[in-house]
Motif scaffolding. Structure first.
Motif, mmCIF file in Angstrom:
data_model
loop_
_atom_site.group_PDB
_atom_site.id
_atom_site.type_symbol
_atom_site.label_atom_id
_atom_site.label_comp_id
_atom_site.label_asym_id
_atom_site.label_seq_id
_atom_site.Cartn_x
_atom_site.Cartn_y
_atom_site.Cartn_z
ATOM 1 N N GLY A 49 4.608 13.197 -65.353
ATOM 2 C CA GLY A 49 4.482 11.782 -65.681
ATOM 3 C C GLY A 49 3.042 11.437 -65.977
ATOM 4 O O GLY A 49 2.134 12.261 -65.814
ATOM 5 N N ARG A 50 2.821 10.233 -66.422
ATOM 6 C CA ARG A 50 1.471 9.786 -66.767
ATOM 7 C C ARG A 50 0.803 9.131 -65.559
ATOM 8 O O ARG A 50 1.397 8.285 -64.916
ATOM 9 N N GLY A 51 -0.425 9.558 -65.312
ATOM 10 C CA GLY A 51 -1.175 8.985 -64.207
ATOM 11 C C GLY A 51 -0.479 9.216 -62.884
ATOM 12 O O GLY A 51 -0.083 10.335 -62.560
ATOM 13 N N SER A 52 -0.307 8.142 -62.116
ATOM 14 C CA SER A 52 0.343 8.251 -60.805
ATOM 15 C C SER A 52 1.841 7.977 -60.876
ATOM 16 O O SER A 52 2.532 8.020 -59.861
ATOM 17 N N ASN A 53 2.352 7.684 -62.073
ATOM 18 C CA ASN A 53 3.783 7.418 -62.251
ATOM 19 C C ASN A 53 4.505 8.750 -62.472
ATOM 20 O O ASN A 53 4.792 9.149 -63.601
ATOM 21 N N LEU A 54 4.782 9.457 -61.375
ATOM 22 C CA LEU A 54 5.335 10.802 -61.450
ATOM 23 C C LEU A 54 6.783 10.818 -60.999
ATOM 24 O O LEU A 54 7.191 10.053 -60.132
ATOM 25 N N SER A 55 7.544 11.713 -61.597
ATOM 26 C CA SER A 55 8.942 11.910 -61.209
ATOM 27 C C SER A 55 9.213 13.400 -61.076
ATOM 28 O O SER A 55 8.581 14.226 -61.754
ATOM 29 N N PHE A 56 10.151 13.753 -60.225
ATOM 30 C CA PHE A 56 10.474 15.153 -59.954
ATOM 31 C C PHE A 56 11.175 15.771 -61.166
ATOM 32 O O PHE A 56 12.168 15.241 -61.667
ATOM 33 N N VAL A 57 10.649 16.933 -61.630
ATOM 34 C CA VAL A 57 11.238 17.616 -62.791
ATOM 35 C C VAL A 57 11.582 19.068 -62.479
ATOM 36 O O VAL A 57 12.001 19.813 -63.363
ATOM 37 N N GLY A 58 11.370 19.495 -61.237
ATOM 38 C CA GLY A 58 11.702 20.865 -60.862
ATOM 39 C C GLY A 58 10.813 21.885 -61.557
ATOM 40 O O GLY A 58 9.586 21.743 -61.590
ATOM 41 N N ALA A 59 11.427 22.898 -62.159
ATOM 42 C CA ALA A 59 10.683 23.996 -62.785
ATOM 43 C C ALA A 59 10.342 23.723 -64.246
ATOM 44 O O ALA A 59 9.845 24.621 -64.939
ATOM 45 N N ASP A 60 10.589 22.503 -64.732
ATOM 46 C CA ASP A 60 10.353 22.200 -66.146
ATOM 47 C C ASP A 60 8.903 22.441 -66.551
ATOM 48 O O ASP A 60 8.623 22.913 -67.659
ATOM 49 N N ASN A 61 7.960 22.086 -65.658
ATOM 50 C CA ASN A 61 6.547 22.298 -65.981
ATOM 51 C C ASN A 61 6.231 23.779 -66.165
ATOM 52 O O ASN A 61 5.439 24.157 -67.033
ATOM 53 N N TYR A 62 6.832 24.621 -65.341
ATOM 54 C CA TYR A 62 6.579 26.060 -65.439
ATOM 55 C C TYR A 62 7.201 26.641 -66.707
ATOM 56 O O TYR A 62 6.636 27.539 -67.335
ATOM 57 N N ILE A 63 8.347 26.106 -67.110
ATOM 58 C CA ILE A 63 8.965 26.542 -68.377
ATOM 59 C C ILE A 63 8.118 26.081 -69.556
ATOM 60 O O ILE A 63 7.970 26.792 -70.558
ATOM 61 N N ARG A 64 7.539 24.899 -69.414
ATOM 62 C CA ARG A 64 6.701 24.335 -70.485
ATOM 63 C C ARG A 64 5.486 25.206 -70.789
ATOM 64 O O ARG A 64 5.024 25.254 -71.939
#
Length: 298
Positions: A49-64
């Motif tokens: 998410g942008r700044g402090s507005n974060l949401s749980f995405v699991g392993a999506d960041n690692y796949i990215r």
């Protein structure tokens, strides 16, 4: 029969409690300032998410990571520094340490201090000095032009190839002396009689170096290889202050990309934490490989 005195037991118990108290304090501090941030960073890497507005995405960041062109470029650049610079630096450090360990050398204290001094210089200060030294009108180009080794000034900072060369020269200059100290201290612990026996058997200086010095330095070579690998994977100051990651992203390191994700681009702290953990994974894999190849098989 008189009951067993309890004075000694109580004294041992108090000593044990005091010892655990001394251990508990640093364990608590390490847990708060080291392990807790590591766990929080890992949790953060599972959010986006942008700044402090974060949401749980699991392993999506690692796949990215596998489809992120900037990340792949940063990894390629960092591994170029690692593959080229670390061997050159360690070979230079061993060579200089052997020279400075020679009893016939005069002013050894001066030379040791001079070679080690770059290690304690300010990262920002020396990076800025290198930036001006390797500029189009810098002292390096003037020196090469005066010797007629080049016809036109080399674009050390703005050419993708030469910019990498500049970074490699800078970090080699700074950290060779640091590794030299480890080798020098190890050489001074080698019994001189080993070399005397080798000379009596007819071994020359080169044979002694490869048959005695290198095998006895093997644990220190492994140690400096691992620490240099970790340091190179975390490379930041030189890239930011000399080339700013340019031209384009030709010299951008992984650590600079993390900084850009956090502060230069639209802040994405979750993905920045993911890239940070990719460095952790690389360090673990490379350390295991180096221990497997160069470690004691016993």
């Amino acid at each position: 029969m008189n009951p067993r005195p309890r004075g000694g037991y109580n004294a041992r118990r108090r000593t044990s409690q005091t010892g655990w108290l001394f251990v508990l304090i640093p364990v608590l501090m390490i847990s708060i300032f080291y392990f807790y941030p590591m766990v929080q960073a890992f949790i953060l890497s599972l959010k986006s998410g942008r700044g402090s507005n974060l949401s749980f995405v699991g392993a999506d960041n690692y796949i990215r990571l596998f489809s992120d062109a900037n990340f792949i470029t940063a990894v390629k650049n960092t591994f170029i520094y690692l593959i080229v610079q670390v061997p050159i630096m360690l070979v230079l450090a061993i060579f200089i340490a052997v020279l400075l360990n020679d009893d016939r050398l005069k002013f050894k204290g001066f030379f040791r201090t001079a070679i080690f001094l770059p290690t304690v210089t300010s990262l920002v200060a020396y990076s800025v000095v290198f930036k001006y030294m390797f500029g189009p009108d810098g002292i390096v180009n003037k020196f090469l032009l005066n010797l007629h080794l080049i016809q036109d000034p080399i674009q050390w900072i703005t050419d993708p190839f030469w910019a990498k060369v500049t970074i490699i020269i800078a970090i080699t200059w700074r950290f060779t002396g640091y590794n030299m100290i480890f080798y020098l201290s190890s050489l001074q612990n080698i019994d001189k009689s080993v070399y005397e026996a080798a000379r009596i058997d007819g071994a020359g200086a080169i044979t002694q170096f490869f048959k005695i010095t290198i095998p006895l330095l093997k644990p220190i070579i492994l140690f400096t290889t691992i620490t240099s690998t970790i340091g190179t994977l975390q490379l930041f100051d030189e890239v930011v202050n000399i080339t700013k990651g340019g031209p384009g992203n030709a010299t951008m390191s992984i650590s600079q990309y993390i900084y850009n994700l956090s502060f230069e681009y639209t802040p994405d702290f979750g993905y920045a934490a993911t890239v940070s953990y990719s460095i952790v994974l690389m360090v673990v894999i490379l350390t295991m490989l180096q221990n497997k190849i160069g470690g004691d098989k016993r």
